[in-house]
Each structure stands twice: as C-alpha cells, then as structure tokens.
Write a protein that holds these residues in place. Sequence first.
Motif, PDB file in Angstrom:
ATOM      1  N   GLU A 106       8.611   8.781  -4.679  1.00 43.10           N
ATOM      2  CA  GLU A 106       8.425  10.347  -4.330  1.00 43.10           C
ATOM      3  C   GLU A 106       9.072   9.504  -2.874  1.00 43.10           C
ATOM      4  N   GLN A 107       9.848  10.432  -2.471  1.00 42.58           N
ATOM      5  CA  GLN A 107      10.832   9.739  -1.196  1.00 42.58           C
ATOM      6  C   GLN A 107       9.425  10.137  -0.025  1.00 42.58           C
ATOM      7  N   VAL A 108      10.316   9.412   0.860  1.00 38.09           N
ATOM      8  CA  VAL A 108       9.890   8.889   2.192  1.00 38.09           C
ATOM      9  C   VAL A 108      10.590   9.065   4.059  1.00 38.09           C
ATOM     10  N   SER A 109       9.914   9.749   5.038  1.00 37.75           N
ATOM     11  CA  SER A 109      10.709  10.060   5.227  1.00 37.75           C
ATOM     12  C   SER A 109       9.740   9.038   6.969  1.00 37.75           C
ATOM     13  N   LEU A 110      10.653   8.381   7.791  1.00 38.91           N
ATOM     14  CA  LEU A 110      10.153   7.139   8.405  1.00 38.91           C
ATOM     15  C   LEU A 110      10.050   7.183   9.955  1.00 38.91           C
ATOM     16  N   GLN A 140       0.656  -1.142  -0.419  1.00 38.68           N
ATOM     17  CA  GLN A 140       0.339  -0.345  -0.038  1.00 38.68           C
ATOM     18  C   GLN A 140       0.700   1.287   0.455  1.00 38.68           C
ATOM     19  N   ILE A 141       2.120   1.086   1.214  1.00 37.54           N
ATOM     20  CA  ILE A 141       3.227   2.423   0.757  1.00 37.54           C
ATOM     21  C   ILE A 141       3.954   2.384  -0.915  1.00 37.54           C
ATOM     22  N   ASN A 142       3.763   1.573  -1.134  1.00 34.75           N
ATOM     23  CA  ASN A 142       4.725   1.342  -2.253  1.00 34.75           C
ATOM     24  C   ASN A 142       4.159   2.104  -3.018  1.00 34.75           C
ATOM     25  N   GLN A 143       2.385   1.935  -3.398  1.00 32.12           N
ATOM     26  CA  GLN A 143       1.570   1.903  -4.253  1.00 32.12           C
ATOM     27  C   GLN A 143       1.592   3.610  -4.264  1.00 32.12           C
ATOM     28  N   LYS A 144       1.229   4.230  -3.061  1.00 30.02           N
ATOM     29  CA  LYS A 144       1.183   5.445  -2.775  1.00 30.02           C
ATOM     30  C   LYS A 144       1.886   6.574  -2.355  1.00 30.02           C
ATOM     31  N   ASN A 172       8.247  19.914   4.327  1.00 30.18           N
ATOM     32  CA  ASN A 172       8.274  20.013   3.686  1.00 30.18           C
ATOM     33  C   ASN A 172       8.333  18.094   3.087  1.00 30.18           C
ATOM     34  N   GLN A 173       7.950  17.093   3.730  1.00 28.55           N
ATOM     35  CA  GLN A 173       8.494  15.847   3.232  1.00 28.55           C
ATOM     36  C   GLN A 173       7.323  15.203   3.896  1.00 28.55           C
ATOM     37  N   ASN A 174       7.254  13.712   2.556  1.00 23.94           N
ATOM     38  CA  ASN A 174       6.127  12.861   3.424  1.00 23.94           C
ATOM     39  C   ASN A 174       6.212  12.149   4.191  1.00 23.94           C
ATOM     40  N   VAL A 175       6.512  12.519   5.098  1.00 21.12           N
ATOM     41  CA  VAL A 175       6.534  11.307   5.981  1.00 21.12           C
ATOM     42  C   VAL A 175       5.437  10.469   7.370  1.00 21.12           C
ATOM     43  N   ILE A 176       5.900   9.044   7.803  1.00 20.39           N
ATOM     44  CA  ILE A 176       4.995   8.133   8.394  1.00 20.39           C
ATOM     45  C   ILE A 176       5.092   7.664   9.790  1.00 20.39           C
ATOM     46  N   ILE A 177       4.761   8.186  10.417  1.00 14.98           N
ATOM     47  CA  ILE A 177       4.839   7.507  11.996  1.00 14.98           C
ATOM     48  C   ILE A 177       4.958   6.188  11.989  1.00 14.98           C
ATOM     49  N   ILE A 178       6.053   4.812  12.493  1.00 15.21           N
ATOM     50  CA  ILE A 178       5.322   3.761  12.918  1.00 15.21           C
ATOM     51  C   ILE A 178       5.556   3.507  14.266  1.00 15.21           C
ATOM     52  N   GLU A 179       4.164   3.609  14.681  1.00 19.92           N
ATOM     53  CA  GLU A 179       4.476   2.632  16.117  1.00 19.92           C
ATOM     54  C   GLU A 179       3.559   1.396  15.834  1.00 19.92           C
ATOM     55  N   ASP A 180       4.646   0.988  17.943  1.00 17.21           N
ATOM     56  CA  ASP A 180       4.004  -0.567  17.891  1.00 17.21           C
ATOM     57  C   ASP A 180       2.341  -1.299  17.776  1.00 17.21           C
ATOM     58  N   ILE A 181       1.923  -0.237  18.659  1.00 22.88           N
ATOM     59  CA  ILE A 181       0.248  -0.098  18.696  1.00 22.88           C
ATOM     60  C   ILE A 181      -0.159   1.161  19.247  1.00 22.88           C
ATOM     61  N   MET A 204      10.715   2.761  -2.631  1.00 15.77           N
ATOM     62  CA  MET A 204      11.368   4.310  -2.696  1.00 15.77           C
ATOM     63  C   MET A 204      12.179   4.591  -1.658  1.00 15.77           C
ATOM     64  N   PRO A 205      13.236   5.756  -2.436  1.00 15.82           N
ATOM     65  CA  PRO A 205      14.091   6.006  -1.256  1.00 15.82           C
ATOM     66  C   PRO A 205      13.376   6.837  -0.069  1.00 15.82           C
ATOM     67  N   ILE A 206      14.352   6.142   1.077  1.00 19.54           N
ATOM     68  CA  ILE A 206      13.350   6.234   1.796  1.00 19.54           C
ATOM     69  C   ILE A 206      14.753   7.101   3.320  1.00 19.54           C
ATOM     70  N   LYS A 207      14.356   8.439   4.224  1.00 17.14           N
ATOM     71  CA  LYS A 207      15.390   8.600   5.090  1.00 17.14           C
ATOM     72  C   LYS A 207      14.667   8.086   5.833  1.00 17.14           C
ATOM     73  N   MET A 208      15.278   8.300   8.034  1.00 18.50           N
ATOM     74  CA  MET A 208      15.147   7.717   9.182  1.00 18.50           C
ATOM     75  C   MET A 208      14.759   8.006   9.858  1.00 18.50           C
ATOM     76  N   ASP A 209      14.734   8.339  10.900  1.00 18.07           N
ATOM     77  CA  ASP A 209      14.860   8.975  12.067  1.00 18.07           C
ATOM     78  C   ASP A 209      13.977   7.757  13.297  1.00 18.07           C
ATOM     79  N   THR A 210      14.445   8.606  14.781  1.00 21.01           N
ATOM     80  CA  THR A 210      13.493   7.302  15.875  1.00 21.01           C
ATOM     81  C   THR A 210      12.874   9.111  16.944  1.00 21.01           C
ATOM     82  N   ILE A 211      12.455   8.548  17.223  1.00 25.46           N
ATOM     83  CA  ILE A 211      11.551   8.610  18.723  1.00 25.46           C
ATOM     84  C   ILE A 211      11.360   8.249  19.735  1.00 25.46           C
ATOM     85  N   VAL A 212      12.062   8.551  20.966  1.00 21.64           N
ATOM     86  CA  VAL A 212      11.749   7.930  21.523  1.00 21.64           C
ATOM     87  C   VAL A 212      10.603   8.877  23.085  1.00 21.64           C
TER      88      VAL A 212
END
Length: 175
Positions: A34-38, A26-30, A92-101, A58-66
Amino acid sequence: MNFKHNLKVLISKEDIEKGIVSLADQINQKYKDEQVSLIAIMNGSVFFFADLARKLNMPIKMDTIVVSSYSGTESTREIKFHKEITKPIVTNQNVIIIEDIIDTGQTLTAVYEYLQSLNPKSLEIVTLADKVGCHNDFKYEYKSIFQVPNKFVVGYGFEIDDLYRQLDQIYSVED
C-alpha cells in the motif's frame, strides 16, 4: 562540544537506530503493498522522520506541518500552525503523523484533528518518545519507541530555543 546546559545521555544513538528499525518493520508489515503518506511535525521530528522514511519499503508521499506551543522550556498552551499541508496527500490515503515527542498531547491533538478533517483512509500517530505521566487525557492511539522521564530532553531533534537538535543521542537537561 561546549553546552550551555548540563546534559545527561538518556538514549544512545545505537538504541535510537534499533528502535527506528523495529518501528519501520511494523509499518512495513502493516502497509505492505500500500502507499502511505507521512506527515512530519517540524522541526522536532526532522531526524526521526528522515531516518524512519528511509527504512520504509512501500511507496510514500511526504509533507510537513509546522506547529509550535513552546517558548524555551515552557509550554505556552497556545497551538500555532505556521504551515499546514500543502500537497493533496491526505484525503482517502493511509496517513502516518510523525512526531518527536508526546508531552502534554495538545499539539498532537490539534494536528490529529486537523488531518482527520481532511478525510484520510486511515490515520496513525508514531512518536520517537513519550514523556511519562504528562498526557493522561490524550484520547488518540499512538505508538512510541521510547519513554522518557518528565524532564526536558534535547538532541536528535529535541531542542531548547532551537539549540541541540543536531546531537545524535537524546539527553535530559539536568540544570
């Protein structure tokens, strides 16, 4: 393995893999071409984050939040940011927040509003699991792969006092 708690399998490693592949598709299609920041919310999403990121085309950049709001099996209702974004990958980036629950939704609300203040082009939330009936007032859209009962769950990143994260399946704690 010797467990401190009585655990019951809720979601098999095969079902986790299938769910992640479907979400990645789904993410690959959407975001095709484009570049995405995770942005991963650590530590719970570490396995989900890594497995999902490896399936994106797609090209991705990554960072984490604790961020934390739990002590043992109880929510403290106090959100603590221990680490914020350290890279300029949100504005100005497409950002996806990745959370466990998504449980009460308080942590995700705090993270979403923090990242929204950094002016992303788009901001989306994906979670591995959604705890049924616990966050009726959560106001942001999100995609979740699995629904789990209103029980404490462990494995595949979920934990009690940092135990059980490494298990490759998701379990409910039965005692």
